[in-house]
Write a protein that holds these residues in place. Structure first.
Motif, PDB file in Angstrom:
ATOM      1  N   GLU A   1      -7.442   3.540  15.919  1.00  0.00           N
ATOM      2  CA  GLU A   1      -8.499   2.552  15.701  1.00  0.00           C
ATOM      3  C   GLU A   1      -8.826   2.424  14.225  1.00  0.00           C
ATOM      4  N   LEU A   2      -8.929   3.568  13.520  1.00  0.00           N
ATOM      5  CA  LEU A   2      -9.225   3.537  12.093  1.00  0.00           C
ATOM      6  C   LEU A   2      -8.129   2.816  11.318  1.00  0.00           C
ATOM      7  N   ALA A   3      -6.877   3.123  11.625  1.00  0.00           N
ATOM      8  CA  ALA A   3      -5.773   2.487  10.919  1.00  0.00           C
ATOM      9  C   ALA A   3      -5.756   0.982  11.157  1.00  0.00           C
ATOM     10  N   THR A   4      -6.055   0.574  12.372  1.00  0.00           N
ATOM     11  CA  THR A   4      -6.095  -0.854  12.694  1.00  0.00           C
ATOM     12  C   THR A   4      -7.197  -1.555  11.908  1.00  0.00           C
ATOM     13  N   LEU A   5      -8.391  -0.957  11.877  1.00  0.00           N
ATOM     14  CA  LEU A   5      -9.493  -1.534  11.112  1.00  0.00           C
ATOM     15  C   LEU A   5      -9.191  -1.531   9.613  1.00  0.00           C
ATOM     16  N   ALA A   6      -8.534  -0.466   9.152  1.00  0.00           N
ATOM     17  CA  ALA A   6      -8.212  -0.356   7.725  1.00  0.00           C
ATOM     18  C   ALA A   6      -7.314  -1.506   7.278  1.00  0.00           C
ATOM     19  N   ARG A   7      -6.361  -1.887   8.109  1.00  0.00           N
ATOM     20  CA  ARG A   7      -5.452  -2.981   7.747  1.00  0.00           C
ATOM     21  C   ARG A   7      -6.200  -4.317   7.660  1.00  0.00           C
ATOM     22  N   MET A   8      -7.363  -4.395   8.293  1.00  0.00           N
ATOM     23  CA  MET A   8      -8.149  -5.624   8.241  1.00  0.00           C
ATOM     24  C   MET A   8      -9.083  -5.663   7.034  1.00  0.00           C
ATOM     25  N   ARG A   9      -9.240  -4.512   6.349  1.00  0.00           N
ATOM     26  CA  ARG A   9     -10.190  -4.433   5.238  1.00  0.00           C
ATOM     27  C   ARG A   9      -9.538  -4.117   3.893  1.00  0.00           C
ATOM     28  N   SER A  10      -8.347  -3.597   3.890  1.00  0.00           N
ATOM     29  CA  SER A  10      -7.675  -3.307   2.620  1.00  0.00           C
ATOM     30  C   SER A  10      -7.069  -4.586   2.050  1.00  0.00           C
ATOM     31  N   THR A  11      -7.052  -4.679   0.716  1.00  0.00           N
ATOM     32  CA  THR A  11      -6.449  -5.853   0.090  1.00  0.00           C
ATOM     33  C   THR A  11      -5.031  -5.598  -0.398  1.00  0.00           C
ATOM     34  N   ARG A  12      -4.581  -4.339  -0.386  1.00  0.00           N
ATOM     35  CA  ARG A  12      -3.234  -4.054  -0.877  1.00  0.00           C
ATOM     36  C   ARG A  12      -2.424  -3.159   0.064  1.00  0.00           C
ATOM     37  N   ARG A  13      -2.958  -2.005   0.433  1.00  0.00           N
ATOM     38  CA  ARG A  13      -2.183  -1.104   1.271  1.00  0.00           C
ATOM     39  C   ARG A  13      -3.060  -0.098   2.000  1.00  0.00           C
ATOM     40  N   VAL A  14      -2.530   0.381   3.122  1.00  0.00           N
ATOM     41  CA  VAL A  14      -3.151   1.459   3.894  1.00  0.00           C
ATOM     42  C   VAL A  14      -2.183   2.625   3.894  1.00  0.00           C
ATOM     43  N   VAL A  15      -2.683   3.804   3.572  1.00  0.00           N
ATOM     44  CA  VAL A  15      -1.858   5.011   3.504  1.00  0.00           C
ATOM     45  C   VAL A  15      -2.343   5.984   4.570  1.00  0.00           C
ATOM     46  N   VAL A  16      -1.425   6.448   5.405  1.00  0.00           N
ATOM     47  CA  VAL A  16      -1.761   7.378   6.485  1.00  0.00           C
ATOM     48  C   VAL A  16      -0.951   8.661   6.302  1.00  0.00           C
ATOM     49  N   LYS A  17      -1.644   9.777   6.227  1.00  0.00           N
ATOM     50  CA  LYS A  17      -0.984  11.076   6.121  1.00  0.00           C
ATOM     51  C   LYS A  17      -0.690  11.599   7.522  1.00  0.00           C
ATOM     52  N   ARG A  18       0.558  12.041   7.733  1.00  0.00           N
ATOM     53  CA  ARG A  18       0.965  12.498   9.057  1.00  0.00           C
ATOM     54  C   ARG A  18       1.786  13.782   8.947  1.00  0.00           C
ATOM     55  N   PRO A  19       1.737  14.640   9.974  1.00  0.00           N
ATOM     56  CA  PRO A  19       2.708  15.735  10.041  1.00  0.00           C
ATOM     57  C   PRO A  19       4.112  15.152  10.032  1.00  0.00           C
ATOM     58  N   LEU A  20       5.053  15.890   9.497  1.00  0.00           N
ATOM     59  CA  LEU A  20       6.381  15.340   9.225  1.00  0.00           C
ATOM     60  C   LEU A  20       7.031  14.703  10.457  1.00  0.00           C
ATOM     61  N   HIS A  21       6.913  15.337  11.609  1.00  0.00           N
ATOM     62  CA  HIS A  21       7.634  14.847  12.794  1.00  0.00           C
ATOM     63  C   HIS A  21       6.716  14.162  13.807  1.00  0.00           C
ATOM     64  N   ALA A  22       5.498  13.854  13.411  1.00  0.00           N
ATOM     65  CA  ALA A  22       4.579  13.164  14.325  1.00  0.00           C
ATOM     66  C   ALA A  22       4.904  11.679  14.370  1.00  0.00           C
ATOM     67  N   PRO A  23       4.626  11.019  15.482  1.00  0.00           N
ATOM     68  CA  PRO A  23       4.860   9.572  15.553  1.00  0.00           C
ATOM     69  C   PRO A  23       3.886   8.833  14.636  1.00  0.00           C
ATOM     70  N   PRO A  24       4.252   7.653  14.151  1.00  0.00           N
ATOM     71  CA  PRO A  24       3.323   6.871  13.321  1.00  0.00           C
ATOM     72  C   PRO A  24       2.125   6.411  14.136  1.00  0.00           C
ATOM     73  N   LEU A  25       1.001   6.245  13.467  1.00  0.00           N
ATOM     74  CA  LEU A  25      -0.189   5.756  14.164  1.00  0.00           C
ATOM     75  C   LEU A  25      -0.004   4.311  14.605  1.00  0.00           C
ATOM     76  N   LEU A  26       0.619   3.512  13.727  1.00  0.00           N
ATOM     77  CA  LEU A  26       0.864   2.107  14.019  1.00  0.00           C
ATOM     78  C   LEU A  26       2.343   1.802  13.798  1.00  0.00           C
ATOM     79  N   PRO A  27       2.881   0.826  14.485  1.00  0.00           N
ATOM     80  CA  PRO A  27       4.278   0.453  14.258  1.00  0.00           C
ATOM     81  C   PRO A  27       4.447  -0.283  12.929  1.00  0.00           C
ATOM     82  N   SER A  28       5.684  -0.561  12.594  1.00  0.00           N
ATOM     83  CA  SER A  28       6.020  -1.379  11.421  1.00  0.00           C
ATOM     84  C   SER A  28       5.548  -0.760  10.113  1.00  0.00           C
TER      85      SER A  28
END
Length: 249
Positions: free
Chosen positions: A201-228
């Motif tokens: 939910e946070l990542a989805t909202l972040a993409r609606m409010r950022s003007t350049r990029r959203v950066v998500v930190k993840r464990p190396l082998h974890a699935p991405p929060l969002l596709p693409s």
């Protein structure tokens, strides 16, 4: 039938210090009990020579304290983080939605970002505020402000003129079995905040409010929060998924 005893020990209290007004002020602000007894609560805020710390009396846990002056600030993957967050705008506004113990927010501020770090847990926010009072002065354009708020509400209430160039989030990854136990100094943090299940939910909202990029930190082998994912920077233990955003307002 005999009633079971009820544990009346407060969950969190602040340890009083003779001649020091800070404990009473903190207790009033956080609406906590003030005590002079070290075993008076399951978790105890205490002002020591190295700053404010959260202790667990009677438990073999390292006290939780935030410090922006020590080597712990140089966290794993910090150089990758700077590459993932880099934008041409100078200075760039960056919104950290999951401040935690603040190491990433401080590192980004050191690199010149104007950082607003959001922490929803008032006890952790108090540790961050205390660390800022002891922190060295930031050089250049960098700055760090910590805010106690729910990140989802903060994103929804942002005026278009205040949308940041970069939004960063590091959701706390759920434990997976006994081998995934966090380090001792982070166990108290997990007890306070729990597992963060709002990452998508946070990542989805972040993409609606950022003007350049959203950066998500993840464990190396974890699935991405969002596709693409547009850019993926991998380290030995963590990676940074970058979602590019078309120019906003």
């Amino acid at each position: 039938m005999r009633a079971e005893a009820v544990d009346a020990t407060p969950a969190v209290a602040v340890r009083a210090i003779a001649g020091d007004e800070r404990p009473a002020q903190l207790a009033q602000r956080l609406q906590l009990s003030l005590t002079s007894l070290p075993q008076a609560a399951r978790l105890l805020f205490s002002f020591g020579p190295q700053g404010l710390e959260l202790q667990a009396p009677g438990r073999r846990l390292k006290p939780l304290r935030v410090d922006f002056t020590g080597p712990g600030v140089e966290r794993v993957g910090s150089q990758l983080l700077l590459r993932a967050a880099r934008v041409k705008t100078r200075p760039a506004r960056l919104l950290d939605l999951t401040a935690g113990l603040g190491a990433d927010a401080w590192r980004l501020a050191q690199a010149g970002f104007i950082v607003t770090a959001i922490e929803r847990q008032p006890l952790v926010h108090a540790l961050l505020e205390d660390a800022l009072t002891r922190a060295p002065r930031l050089a250049g354009t960098g700055s760090l402000q910590v805010v106690c708020a729910d990140a989802r509400s903060a994103l929804r209430n942002l005026e278009p003129s205040a949308w940041p160039e970069v939004v960063y989030l590091d959701p706390m990854f759920p434990e997976q079995g006994r081998t995934a136990l966090p380090r001792r100094e982070l166990q108290l943090l997990r007890e306070l905040t729990g597992d963060d299940d709002n990452g998508v939910e946070l990542a989805t909202l972040a993409r609606m409010r950022s003007t350049r990029r959203v950066v998500v930190k993840r464990p190396l082998h974890a699935p991405p929060l969002l596709p693409s994912v547009d850019v993926c920077l991998k380290g030995r233990a963590v990676r940074f998924d970058v979602y590019l955003v078309a120019a906003g307002p």
